[in-house]
Design an enzyme around this catalytic site. Structure first.
Site, short mmCIF file in Angstrom:
data_model
loop_
_atom_site.label_atom_id
_atom_site.label_comp_id
_atom_site.label_asym_id
_atom_site.label_seq_id
_atom_site.Cartn_x
_atom_site.Cartn_y
_atom_site.Cartn_z
N GLY A 1 -2.44 3.66 3.28
CA GLY A 1 -3.47 3.50 2.26
C GLY A 1 -4.64 2.68 2.80
CB THR B 1 -0.86 0.12 1.28
OG1 THR B 1 0.01 0.20 2.41
CG2 THR B 1 -1.83 -1.02 1.42
CG ASP B 2 1.16 6.03 -0.81
OD1 ASP B 2 2.13 6.08 -0.03
OD2 ASP B 2 0.88 6.97 -1.57
CD1 TRP B 3 4.95 5.51 4.96
CD2 TRP B 3 4.70 4.27 3.10
NE1 TRP B 3 6.07 4.72 4.80
CE2 TRP B 3 5.96 3.96 3.68
CE3 TRP B 3 4.35 3.59 1.95
CZ2 TRP B 3 6.84 3.02 3.14
CZ3 TRP B 3 5.23 2.65 1.39
CH2 TRP B 3 6.44 2.38 1.99
#
Ligand code: BGC
Length: 784
Positions: A282, A278-280
């Site tokens: 997310g 995931t993005d941070w």
């Protein structure tokens, strides 16, 4: 706002007892036991530890830390956690696209850990030079490896849907072919060092406003042709070790929990074998929810969809996941598949292979790479009466504009780099042996220092959520400027813009020039033109600004972008003619912001905090819109001038009826007086019976080698059925329709030099795919 520490504490203690018991038995060891055996031997808690990162212990910048955390690389954005019982090591991920982002200094350590600030994404893409991008990637990757990092969180290749996206500087283009090819070269360069990349943000992360939760409503066709196509090209060609999912939702599902995106398309259709993270944070619906005690993203949906690793990871996520694994409320096959992919990733890392990193990358050599790339990414937008190159080094240059003295190397946020130095325009001109007006320098330097100080104070007061504001320009005394017009040979004005994560750019005073900037151009141009002297504008910007209203007032415009730490030297290289500019635009510069098709639905609704954004322009993004709907522009996609001139020969096609591929070739000759390179673009107009289509689309491009005056090169391009196909929703297929195709070879999308037709006799289904991305609302899109 107090931010909680995300380090696993209580949770680890809770499982500690269980682990001790297990460790008494013989635990399978990473590197020795098979992956199956390792997974079999893991407790639910250990599985959760592997699937959820350990937080951000070394990330100085976001999480306030007392003292120095116990991490390998200070400033790393995160990594996977280790599990000692199983011999599983922790590995390190760090940002970002313009170079490695780590902290340059460590406590009680006399050494420094600076990284090279390379040119930003828009600048790199503007080179259109695949080999050059590979060399940039190779240099950047050496820093990743030698500083003990396993994965660089880059490249970033979201499409420039709209010029105001605050992160466009990290991205490459409004066109997916350019974005995909540049990203592919970048990944190949970095991974040639045996370190990983994380192509991001997958997909449709095209705005920063409410990026964590905004629901982007996009048709399947626009997804496949525009927002996914660049990823598809890069992922298939270069096999990035990891993919980072976007924050936003697409048609109701978080990208990080989208089965269509991560399983059906990425893995089943494209055959991707690597790791998805995931993005941070997310999947958390907002910044506040990350900070809320016990709040958690829908981890079960994320893992079930094929998002293997949740980054940076929180304690609450681990707890929920461990329980779901224990209770069997999460798909066991999905859990095991994710664990397998993490373990397979770990097997290839420098950490696992015990690479002895030096902490001493070759920064000197890499600065040269950055300097060369930045110069090649510069786009000469205007050059009346050969204002440039300017070679009279003994004559004085009058240097105006704050950013001549405070040059912007790169954007802010995770795409920033901690470089050891940055060369301003002034320094670049001095290094090249030019004479710069001293009185102006003495006026500007303290003014700019104060403006920078004020801006820093403002940002500090606002804190973590501070946006970028440009510096106000100095009000110039007209008599002073008139006297400078007499005493100097030429005027240079630099205009600067900066932007970064969390904020989109504004229309007023950002896309459009501020009144102080307009005044600066007016005053300087009037005075210098009265003396018969020329005015050159240097654009030190990350994304598109308005140019139509003022471009006629100046003689030359050099779009330098945010060119990295060697920026001033790179500008001087082009200014002086040591380098002949060969960059071209990878996005359109419109006359008016509202001329962009996306402007009507930019950011979404409700305006205060958009939860829903409607991509009603469909596939008509950038030049696909401007060309098809015949909207006048300021500078077109693919445009850029040179100090020399090029002539294009006739197009040659190896067949007039398409079989399974067609070869296009064209001879380009340097007809001017200076050696140079030319970016050659191949557009195709296709029959549009099954679906409507843009007037033309870029299908291939290439760049000549350096051609001496009078010399030629023949460039060849292969077009396959998929390259010619459009996505036909009703048939869930990429179809190259029967009919007449026109190949147009050009120096830009508006400057077509030669055309030739070929025929496809009957519809070709280039690829049959799955039905995905059903719209969650009724939405009609723009049609031609
Ligand atoms: C950004 C990513 C970045 C990550 C780690 C996020 O806020 O969107 O691009 O890689 O942080 O720093």
């Amino acid at each position: 706002m107090k931010i909680k520490r995300l380090r696993i504490g209580v949770f680890l203690m809770a499982v500690f007892g269980g682990l001790q018991l297990l460790s008494a038995q013989k635990a399978p060891q990473f590197g020795k036991a098979s992956i199956d055996k390792l997974i079999e031997g893991m407790t639910p808690e250990e599985k959760a530890i592997l699937l959820v990162g350990p937080g951000m212990p070394g990330y100085a910048g976001l999480v306030p830390l007392e003292g120095e955390p116990d991490v390998r690389v200070l400033g790393q954005a995160g990594g996977n956690d280790k599990i000692d019982r199983l011999g599983i090591p922790e590995t390190v991920f760090a940002d970002g696209p313009a170079g490695l982002r780590i902290q340059p200094k460590r406590q009680n350590n006399p050494n420094t850990f600076y990284a090279t600030a390379f040119p930003v994404g828009t600048s790199l893409a503007s080179t259109w030079n695949i080999d050059l991008i590979k060399s940039v990637g190779k240099a950047m990757g050496e820093e990743v490896k030698e500083y003990g990092v396993d994965v660089l969180l880059a490249p970033a290749l979201n499409i420039h849907r709209n010029p105001l996206n605050g992160r466009n500087f990290e991205y490459y283009s409004e066109d997916p072919l350019v974005a995909g090819k540049i990203a592919s070269a970048y990944i190949q360069g970095i991974q040639s060092n045996n370190v990983g990349t994380s192509i991001k943000h997958f997909a449709a992360n095209n705005q920063e406003t409410n990026r964590l939760a905004v629901n982007a409503h996009i048709t399947e066709r626009a997804m496949r042709e525009i927002y996914l196509r660049g990823f598809e090209i890069a992922i298939k060609e270069s096999e990035p070790w990891t993919v980072m999912t976007a924050y936003n939702k697409i048609n109701g599902n978080y990208a990080s929990a989208s089965n269509d995106l991560l399983t059906t398309i990425l893995r089943e259709e494209w055959g991707y074998k690597g790791l998805v993270m995931t993005d941070w944070f997310g999947g958390y619906p907002g910044f506040e929810s990350i900070l809320e005690e016990g709040s958690v993203s829908d981890v079960v949906a994320q893992i079930n969809a094929g998002n293997d690793l949740l980054m940076p990871g929180t304690e609450a996520q681990r707890e929920v996941l461990a329980k779901a694994i224990e209770d069997g409320t999460i798909n066991e096959a999905a859990v095991n598949a994710s664990l397998r992919r993490i373990l397979e990733y770990l097997q290839k890392t420098p950490t696992t292979n015990k690479y002895k990193y030096s902490n001493k990358p070759d920064l000197k050599a890499h600065a040269e790479v950055a300097r060369k790339a930045a110069a090649e990414g510069m786009v000469l937008l205007k050059n009346d009466n050969n204002a440039l190159p300017f070679t009279k080094k003994s004559e004085t240059i009058a240097v105006f504009g704050d950013h001549s003295y405070s040059f912007i190397a790169g954007g802010t946020g995770s795409g920033d780099v901690n470089e050891a130095y940055s060369i301003s325009l002034l320094e670049g001109l001095n290094n090249a042996g030019y004479t710069v007006d001293k009185e102006l320098q003495d006026l500007y330097e303290p003014f700019v220092a104060k403006a920078v100080e004020n801006e820093n104070k403002r940002r500090e007061a606002v804190g973590l959520l501070a946006d970028n504001k440009r510096l106000p320009e100095m009000l110039l005394n007209t008599d002073l400027v008139a006297s400078k017009a007499k005493s100097s040979a030429i005027a240079v004005i630099t205009l600067g813009r900066n932007s970064g994560e969390q904020f989109d750019r504004k229309i007023d005073d950002d896309f459009y020039l501020g009144q102080d900037e307009v005044k600066l151009i007016n005053t300087v141009s009037k005075a210098f033109h009265a003396e018969g002297k020329k005015v050159v504008v240097i654009l030190n910007i990350g994304g598109v600004i308005e140019t139509a209203s003022w471009k006629d007032k100046v003689d030359a415009i050099l779009l330098a972008w945010q060119p990295g730490q060697e920026g001033g030297n790179s500008v001087a290289d082009v200014f002086s003619g040591v380098v002949n500019p060969s960059g071209k635009l990878t996005m359109t510069f419109p006359i008016d912001y509202n001329h962009h098709a996306s402007a009507a639905n930019w950011l979404g609704v409700p305006v205060e905090k958009p939860t829903d954004v409607y991509y009603k322009e469909g596939i008509y993004v950038g030049y696909r819109y401007f060309n098809t709907f015949d909207v006048e522009i300021s500078y077109s996609f693919g445009y850029g001038k040179s100090y020399t001139s090029f002539e294009y020969g006739d197009i040659k096609l190896n067949q007039t009826t398409f079989n399974d591929q067609i070869e296009v070739s064209v001879k380009v000759t340097n007809t001017g007086n200076m050696e140079g390179k030319e970016v050659v673009q191949v557009y195709v107009s296709a029959p549009a019976n099954l679906v409507d289509k843009p007037l033309e689309e870029l299908k291939a491009f290439g760049k000549t080698k350096t051609l001496k005056p009078g010399k030629s090169e023949t460039l060849k391009f292969i077009l396959k059925a998929k390259d010619l196909a459009s996505f036909v929703d009703e048939q869930s297929a990429w179809i190259a329709e029967k009919g007449t195709y026109t190949v147009k070879v050009g120096a830009s999308s508006e400057d077509i030099k030669a055309k030739k037709e070929f025929l496809i006799l009957s519809d070709i289904t280039a690829e049959k795919v799955n039905n995905t991305f059903d719209l969650d609302v009724e939405m009609s899109t723009l049609k031609n």
